[in-house]
Design a protein around this motif. Structure first.
Motif, PDB file in Angstrom:
ATOM      1  N   ALA A 107     -57.142  34.149 111.291  1.00 19.80           N
ATOM      2  CA  ALA A 107     -58.467  33.080 111.882  1.00 19.80           C
ATOM      3  C   ALA A 107     -59.656  33.882 112.128  1.00 19.80           C
ATOM      4  CB  ALA A 107     -57.961  32.600 113.224  1.00 19.80           C
ATOM      5  N   PRO A 108     -60.964  33.290 112.161  1.00 17.37           N
ATOM      6  CA  PRO A 108     -62.326  33.880 112.061  1.00 17.37           C
ATOM      7  C   PRO A 108     -62.205  34.919 113.307  1.00 17.37           C
ATOM      8  CG  PRO A 108     -62.524  31.667 111.310  1.00 17.37           C
ATOM      9  CD  PRO A 108     -60.891  31.789 111.801  1.00 17.37           C
ATOM     10  N   TRP A 109     -61.661  34.596 114.415  1.00 10.36           N
ATOM     11  CA  TRP A 109     -61.985  35.390 115.616  1.00 10.36           C
ATOM     12  C   TRP A 109     -60.857  36.627 115.564  1.00 10.36           C
ATOM     13  CZ3 TRP A 109     -58.052  36.438 118.978  1.00 10.36           C
ATOM     14  CH2 TRP A 109     -56.995  35.406 118.858  1.00 10.36           C
ATOM     15  N   SER A 110     -59.666  36.274 114.550  1.00 11.51           N
ATOM     16  CA  SER A 110     -58.389  37.278 115.026  1.00 11.51           C
ATOM     17  C   SER A 110     -58.102  38.391 113.994  1.00 11.51           C
ATOM     18  CB  SER A 110     -57.122  36.404 115.056  1.00 11.51           C
ATOM     19  OG  SER A 110     -56.975  35.772 113.664  1.00 11.51           O
ATOM     20  N   GLY A 111     -59.380  38.645 113.532  1.00 14.59           N
ATOM     21  CA  GLY A 111     -59.231  39.817 112.669  1.00 14.59           C
ATOM     22  C   GLY A 111     -58.825  41.263 113.408  1.00 14.59           C
ATOM     23  N   HIS A 112     -59.171  41.171 114.548  1.00 15.36           N
ATOM     24  CA  HIS A 112     -58.885  42.424 115.383  1.00 15.36           C
ATOM     25  C   HIS A 112     -57.196  42.476 115.517  1.00 15.36           C
ATOM     26  CE1 HIS A 112     -62.882  42.626 115.924  1.00 15.36           C
ATOM     27  NE2 HIS A 112     -63.140  43.797 116.135  1.00 15.36           N
ATOM     28  N   PHE A 113     -56.490  41.392 115.620  1.00 21.02           N
ATOM     29  CA  PHE A 113     -55.144  41.416 115.498  1.00 21.02           C
ATOM     30  C   PHE A 113     -54.384  42.500 114.402  1.00 21.02           C
ATOM     31  CE2 PHE A 113     -52.828  38.348 118.546  1.00 21.02           C
ATOM     32  CZ  PHE A 113     -53.960  38.313 119.310  1.00 21.02           C
ATOM     33  N   TRP A 114     -55.029  42.829 113.405  1.00 26.28           N
ATOM     34  CA  TRP A 114     -54.655  43.557 112.398  1.00 26.28           C
ATOM     35  C   TRP A 114     -53.919  44.934 113.265  1.00 26.28           C
ATOM     36  CZ3 TRP A 114     -55.318  48.807 111.655  1.00 26.28           C
ATOM     37  CH2 TRP A 114     -56.720  49.363 112.285  1.00 26.28           C
ATOM     38  N   SER A 115     -54.371  45.560 114.209  1.00 26.56           N
ATOM     39  CA  SER A 115     -53.795  46.706 114.576  1.00 26.56           C
ATOM     40  C   SER A 115     -52.405  46.569 115.431  1.00 26.56           C
ATOM     41  CB  SER A 115     -54.821  47.310 115.803  1.00 26.56           C
ATOM     42  OG  SER A 115     -55.361  46.536 116.893  1.00 26.56           O
ATOM     43  N   LEU A 116     -52.474  45.113 116.026  1.00 25.97           N
ATOM     44  CA  LEU A 116     -51.116  44.920 116.535  1.00 25.97           C
ATOM     45  C   LEU A 116     -49.937  44.352 115.404  1.00 25.97           C
ATOM     46  CD1 LEU A 116     -52.176  42.175 119.461  1.00 25.97           C
ATOM     47  CD2 LEU A 116     -51.333  44.454 119.716  1.00 25.97           C
ATOM     48  N   GLY A 117     -50.695  44.112 114.205  1.00 29.58           N
ATOM     49  CA  GLY A 117     -49.859  43.885 113.325  1.00 29.58           C
ATOM     50  C   GLY A 117     -49.196  45.272 112.830  1.00 29.58           C
ATOM     51  N   VAL A 118     -50.025  46.231 112.648  1.00 26.05           N
ATOM     52  CA  VAL A 118     -49.575  47.632 112.262  1.00 26.05           C
ATOM     53  C   VAL A 118     -48.646  48.132 113.461  1.00 26.05           C
ATOM     54  CG1 VAL A 118     -50.211  49.908 112.130  1.00 26.05           C
ATOM     55  CG2 VAL A 118     -51.499  48.145 111.016  1.00 26.05           C
ATOM     56  N   GLU A 119     -48.800  47.851 114.821  1.00 21.71           N
ATOM     57  CA  GLU A 119     -48.105  48.520 115.873  1.00 21.71           C
ATOM     58  C   GLU A 119     -46.704  47.820 115.870  1.00 21.71           C
ATOM     59  OE1 GLU A 119     -48.508  49.909 120.377  1.00 21.71           O
ATOM     60  OE2 GLU A 119     -50.380  49.282 119.528  1.00 21.71           O
ATOM     61  N   MET A 120     -46.655  46.561 115.717  1.00 21.12           N
ATOM     62  CA  MET A 120     -45.534  45.778 115.719  1.00 21.12           C
ATOM     63  C   MET A 120     -44.657  46.224 114.519  1.00 21.12           C
ATOM     64  SD  MET A 120     -45.164  44.283 118.461  1.00 21.12           S
ATOM     65  CE  MET A 120     -44.040  42.910 118.713  1.00 21.12           C
ATOM     66  N   GLN A 121     -45.231  46.420 113.494  1.00 21.63           N
ATOM     67  CA  GLN A 121     -44.580  46.962 112.254  1.00 21.63           C
ATOM     68  C   GLN A 121     -43.889  48.247 112.169  1.00 21.63           C
ATOM     69  OE1 GLN A 121     -47.170  46.004 108.936  1.00 21.63           O
ATOM     70  NE2 GLN A 121     -47.335  43.840 110.075  1.00 21.63           N
TER      71      GLN A 121
END
Length: 163
Positions: A107-121
């Motif tokens: 979503a436009p505001w959630s670009g910073h969630f990429w780091s949570l994705g890396v961590e969870m993966q």
């Protein structure tokens, strides 16, 4: 001492986002942000491997990690995604922490969630590794990091949010 490194990584990322660190042409903000994230992920990887080296109980590991991340992350998504009016692919990829993979359905505001994705993966990968090989599998983590770095050098990818 590790708290100091954690604080440094956070301060570098905040500075990259909030301060003008030099002429825009020099891209100092981008470089400082990358350094901050590199310090953060190196520290995180070290801590996770250390935790699992001392106590390879995957159940306890996952409960602690999930309880630390999911409640606030999912609450933020529940509160903000309806405001963004995005479709199911964005909801699913953000809730399951794979939005950092192409086609990058943020979503436009959630670009910073990429780091949570890396961590969870990373948590998922290390869980599979320890379930399959026990503590011995942790010795593969530095080799995997070196392989990923080497492959990025070969293909010329200096910075990427893709795991």
């Amino acid at each position: 001492m590790l708290d100091g490194w954690r604080a440094l990584s956070i301060l570098l990322v905040l500075a990259a986002h909030l301060l003008p660190l030099g002429p825009k042409l020099w891209n100092i903000n981008g470089e400082v942000g990358v350094i901050g994230m590199a310090v953060f992920f190196t520290l995180s990887g070290f801590l996770i491997v250390s935790i699992l080296q001392r106590d390879p109980d995957i159940g306890r590991f996952l409960v602690r990690r999930i309880a630390r991340i999911l409640p606030l992350a999912w609450l933020a998504l529940i509160l903000t995604l309806p405001l963004e009016k995005v479709g199911p692919p964005v909801w699913i990829s953000n809730f399951l922490f794979y939005a950092n993979l192409p086609p990058f359905p943020f979503a436009p505001w959630s670009g910073h969630f990429w780091s949570l994705g890396v961590e969870m993966q990373f948590y998922l990968a290390i869980t599979i590794l320890v379930l399959g090989l026990g503590r011995r599998g942790l010795w593969l983590v530095p080799m995997a990091a070196a392989a990923v770095t080497a492959s990025r050098i070969v293909v010329g990818v200096e910075v990427s949010i893709v795991t």
